[in-house]
Design a protein around this motif. Structure first.
Motif, PDB file in Angstrom:
ATOM      1  N   GLU A  48       0.736  -1.309   0.150  1.00 37.14           N
ATOM      2  CA  GLU A  48      -0.014   0.076  -0.129  1.00 37.14           C
ATOM      3  C   GLU A  48       0.828   1.255   0.102  1.00 37.14           C
ATOM      4  OE1 GLU A  48      -3.416   0.292  -0.455  1.00 37.14           O
ATOM      5  OE2 GLU A  48      -3.102  -1.965  -0.956  1.00 37.14           O
ATOM      6  N   SER A  49       1.896   1.260   0.730  1.00 38.33           N
ATOM      7  CA  SER A  49       2.709   2.356   0.802  1.00 38.33           C
ATOM      8  C   SER A  49       3.512   2.599  -0.520  1.00 38.33           C
ATOM      9  CB  SER A  49       3.803   2.124   1.742  1.00 38.33           C
ATOM     10  OG  SER A  49       4.839   3.090   2.051  1.00 38.33           O
ATOM     11  N   THR A  50       3.734   1.250  -1.225  1.00 36.75           N
ATOM     12  CA  THR A  50       4.413   1.693  -2.683  1.00 36.75           C
ATOM     13  C   THR A  50       3.636   2.334  -3.547  1.00 36.75           C
ATOM     14  OG1 THR A  50       3.832  -0.500  -3.697  1.00 36.75           O
ATOM     15  CG2 THR A  50       5.818  -0.488  -2.300  1.00 36.75           C
ATOM     16  N   LYS A  51       2.231   2.163  -3.315  1.00 32.95           N
ATOM     17  CA  LYS A  51       1.360   2.924  -4.284  1.00 32.95           C
ATOM     18  C   LYS A  51       1.039   4.257  -4.061  1.00 32.95           C
ATOM     19  CE  LYS A  51      -1.870  -0.204  -3.598  1.00 32.95           C
ATOM     20  NZ  LYS A  51      -3.279  -0.990  -3.685  1.00 32.95           N
ATOM     21  N   THR A  52       1.465   4.948  -3.072  1.00 36.71           N
ATOM     22  CA  THR A  52       1.314   6.324  -2.706  1.00 36.71           C
ATOM     23  C   THR A  52       2.587   6.991  -2.165  1.00 36.71           C
ATOM     24  OG1 THR A  52       0.779   5.860  -0.182  1.00 36.71           O
ATOM     25  CG2 THR A  52      -1.068   5.637  -1.937  1.00 36.71           C
ATOM     26  N   ILE A  53       3.745   6.433  -2.399  1.00 32.20           N
ATOM     27  CA  ILE A  53       5.063   7.191  -1.855  1.00 32.20           C
ATOM     28  C   ILE A  53       5.234   8.158  -2.707  1.00 32.20           C
ATOM     29  CG2 ILE A  53       6.307   5.543  -3.252  1.00 32.20           C
ATOM     30  CD1 ILE A  53       8.486   5.989  -1.008  1.00 32.20           C
ATOM     31  N   SER A  54       5.399   9.499  -2.049  1.00 28.07           N
ATOM     32  CA  SER A  54       5.762  10.667  -2.818  1.00 28.07           C
ATOM     33  C   SER A  54       7.461  11.134  -2.145  1.00 28.07           C
ATOM     34  CB  SER A  54       4.901  11.849  -2.566  1.00 28.07           C
ATOM     35  OG  SER A  54       4.836  11.949  -1.127  1.00 28.07           O
ATOM     36  N   GLU A  55       7.798  10.637  -1.259  1.00 29.64           N
ATOM     37  CA  GLU A  55       9.342  10.968  -0.805  1.00 29.64           C
ATOM     38  C   GLU A  55       9.969   9.939   0.136  1.00 29.64           C
ATOM     39  OE1 GLU A  55       8.177  14.510   1.372  1.00 29.64           O
ATOM     40  OE2 GLU A  55       8.054  13.547   3.327  1.00 29.64           O
ATOM     41  N   TYR A  56      11.302   9.766   0.247  1.00 32.12           N
ATOM     42  CA  TYR A  56      11.738   9.102   1.141  1.00 32.12           C
ATOM     43  C   TYR A  56      13.125  10.030   1.636  1.00 32.12           C
ATOM     44  CZ  TYR A  56      15.121   8.639  -3.091  1.00 32.12           C
ATOM     45  OH  TYR A  56      16.119   9.055  -3.915  1.00 32.12           O
ATOM     46  N   SER A  57      13.551   9.599   2.801  1.00 33.39           N
ATOM     47  CA  SER A  57      14.570  10.326   3.491  1.00 33.39           C
ATOM     48  C   SER A  57      15.716   9.569   3.671  1.00 33.39           C
ATOM     49  CB  SER A  57      13.885  10.554   4.934  1.00 33.39           C
ATOM     50  OG  SER A  57      12.852  11.272   5.005  1.00 33.39           O
ATOM     51  N   VAL A  58      16.901  10.415   3.465  1.00 31.97           N
ATOM     52  CA  VAL A  58      18.171   9.663   3.342  1.00 31.97           C
ATOM     53  C   VAL A  58      19.129  10.755   4.032  1.00 31.97           C
ATOM     54  CG1 VAL A  58      17.860   8.636   1.247  1.00 31.97           C
ATOM     55  CG2 VAL A  58      18.833  10.617   1.097  1.00 31.97           C
ATOM     56  N   VAL A  59      20.544  10.169   4.628  1.00 32.18           N
ATOM     57  CA  VAL A  59      21.321  10.780   4.960  1.00 32.18           C
ATOM     58  C   VAL A  59      22.614  10.564   4.030  1.00 32.18           C
ATOM     59  CG1 VAL A  59      23.479  11.118   6.707  1.00 32.18           C
ATOM     60  CG2 VAL A  59      20.964  10.895   7.487  1.00 32.18           C
ATOM     61  N   ASP A  60      23.280  11.603   3.377  1.00 37.47           N
ATOM     62  CA  ASP A  60      24.147  11.565   2.527  1.00 37.47           C
ATOM     63  C   ASP A  60      25.555  11.381   3.283  1.00 37.47           C
ATOM     64  OD1 ASP A  60      22.638  11.824   0.355  1.00 37.47           O
ATOM     65  OD2 ASP A  60      22.805  13.961   0.614  1.00 37.47           O
ATOM     66  N   GLY A  61      26.391  10.464   2.545  1.00 35.10           N
ATOM     67  CA  GLY A  61      27.951  10.287   3.153  1.00 35.10           C
ATOM     68  C   GLY A  61      28.730   9.353   2.289  1.00 35.10           C
TER      69      GLY A  61
END
Length: 551
Positions: A146-159
């Protein structure tokens, strides 16, 4: 190192099956595709990802290392507290399950497509295991989807990328990372389950062994067991260096894809042969002149467990099999007074029974065997279980072979002739049309009592399972027809492939005629197989005149 939000859009078809999401590598390599799915896993973790501890590892196939680095960045971006990662990103599926349980982790992200081929043009997979070490239940996989059908953003830390090759602790921003030995904890656990001294002494008598890892994840585990712990020479293991493309082979332990092992056992007169698949959860057992069908294997392990395996000296809580698996284990359960369960295909269905203390040993005909020591099927566990049985049998009667153990079992319980025909990567449209036609036939009232060659239909339908622990209902789990003589045919569409469709046909016939016990399986089942092919019109719908694999 602070988190940043990345805008994204949903991808179609990110529905995890019983073993997670499996697609071609090129699909996972699309921009944001892997990140989307991992973010959706983190979104669906019961209790939330923030503050969680997750185990990460896999079978080492192509794209694993980049995927681990993506998971690290996403875990940091979502407030995960700690990642426990197998050295070089390697952890067999059984070892992952054990590590989740041992370290009381929240769950684990496993990077594997199991027995499917690997490489740039082959398959990759990601699945989530929950805190009991087993595959995520449908409540979690449905939440992921269900989450894959509505996802609009994701959170990451760069490094910078994390060094996965060196064991020890490090950090990535506020995320704690521990790189662990991939093998040690698992092998130590097996030493507590089995009597390693008994096995080592038995193998020192000249009983020869050959294990084939098919260039999958179990190579290092097998060397630690057979060479370092059991004292065998290097010749006891083959294809034991993990490879991103499994040495160009197909890491599925069956008579077709492990052909070099089968030929070596016969040509060299090896006493015991065994193989495992890409991620280490499946197994094949054979001896000179004897292939052990997986349905027979789990029944034999269950029959010997209390006297051959110390872990079970306190008793067996129950037995179980997947619906397509032969009824051989049912006969052991009846004779020994064990409770027995028939569940849909998918290891998660065994987990509930194990957690409730009602299941000790279980198996699937698809070369999966295991017990409640973890919550996944376990290829090397099954191999060591067989060595324990042979060591015990040889104490009682020196010279007992794999073939002898098989024949003794048939003499005691009768024989369930069983075979599976796999039609891989057929047209999805043709496969669906064939299954629809079989479904209409098998669920019609007129089908009951009809004759087909020498067989008369006694019962038919689409298998449905009500979980005795949580009451959940799983429908449409396989089309089956049972005939009056007890013979049975089953049709299923498999969800373990990454493209097209795989049709599986299962056929089973029981006999107590001792003159048939050493007969060729395909000869014994030919009439039943012919009936199954006629009823399904399989060749018409798929264009296939022969299966890809016969087991």
């Amino acid at each position: 190192m602070s988190a940043r939000t990345v805008a994204t859009k949903p991808f179609e078809g990110q529905k995890p099956g019983t073993s997670g999401l499996r697609k071609r590598v090129s699909v996972f390599e699309q921009e944001n595709y892997t990140e989307n799915f991992v973010q959706c896993i983190l979104n669906a973790i019961p209790g939330g990802a923030k503050g969680s501890t997750l185990v990460v590892g896999g079978d080492g196939r192509y794209y694993s290392k980049p995927a681990v680095q993506k998971i690290i960045r996403l875990a940091a971006g979502n407030g995960v507290s700690k990642l426990i990662i197998g050295q070089n990103g390697i952890l067999s599926t059984p070892a992952s399950s054990h590590l989740i349980r041992l370290r009381k982790a929240t769950g684990g992200i496993l990077l594997t497509a199991s027995h499917n081929p690997g490489g740039p043009n082959a398959d990759f997979g990601i699945k989530y295991n929950v805190e009991n070490g087993g595959p995520a239940p449908e409540s979690v996989t449905n939440a992921i989807f269900e989450s894959t059908k509505t996802i609009s953003e994701y959170s990451v830390v760069d490094g910078d990328d994390i060094d996965l090759s060196t064991i020890g602790e490090r950090s990535f921003g506020e995320l704690a990372i521990e790189i662990v030995d991939s093998v040690a904890d698992y092998v130590e656990y097996l030493s507590q389950i089995f009597d390693f001294n008994l096995i080592r002494d038995f193998l020192a008598t000249g009983f020869t062994v050959r294990f084939d890892a098919l260039h999958g994840v179990t190579g290092p585990y097998a060397r630690a067991l057979f060479v370092e712990r059991f004292g065998l020479s290097e010749s006891a293991v083959q294809n034991c260096v993990p490879s991103e493309d499994f040495g160009g082979g197909h890491p599925d332990p069956n008579l077709t894809y492990a052909r070099s092992l089968v030929e070596a056992v016969e040509k060299e007169g090896i006493s015991f042969g065994a193989a495992s698949d890409g991620d280490g959860d499946r197994n094949m057992i054979l001896g000179k002149g004897a292939f052990v069908n997986p349905s027979d294997s789990v029944a034999i392990i269950a029959d010997w467990a209390e006297r051959a395996i110390p872990y079970f000296k306190g008793g067996i809580h129950g037995l179980a099999r997947s619906m397509p698996t032969s009824g051989a284990i049912d006969r052991v359960a009846k004779a020994r007074g064990y409770e027995v369960f028939e569940v849909p295909t998918g290891w998660k269905f065994f987990g509930n029974l194990m957690d409730a203390g009602r299941l000790s040993i279980c198996g699937e005909e698809s070369f999966g065997t295991g017990s409640d020591h973890i919550r996944e099927k376990d290829g090397l566990w099954a191999v060591v279980a067989w060595l324990s049985i042979l060591a015990t049998a040889n104490k009682e009667k020196p010279g007992t072979s794999v073939a002898d153990v098989l024949q003794a079992h048939y003499a005691k319980y009768g024989r369930n002739f069983f075979s599976r025909y796999d039609y891989e990567e057929v047209s999805s449209e043709g496969a669906k049309a064939m299954i629809d036609q079989v479904s209409t036939l098998f669920t019609s009232s007129e089908f009951i009592g009809s004759k087909h060659g020498p067989f008369t239909v006694k019962e038919a339908g689409n298998f449905s399972y009500t979980d005795p622990i949580d009451g959940s209902v799983s429908k449409n789990q396989g089309l089956y027809a049972v005939f009056e003589d007890g013979s049975r045919i089953v049709f299923r569409l498999s969800g373990t492939g990454s493209s097209g469709a795989t049709i599986r046909l299962y056929v089973e016939k029981y006999t107590q005629d001792a003159s048939e016990y050493d007969a060729d399986v395909q000869v014994g089942l030919k009439t039943l197989i012919d009936v199954a092919l006629q009823l399904s019109d399989l060749e018409k719908y798929t264009g296939r005149s022969a299966p890809t694999v016969i087991t």
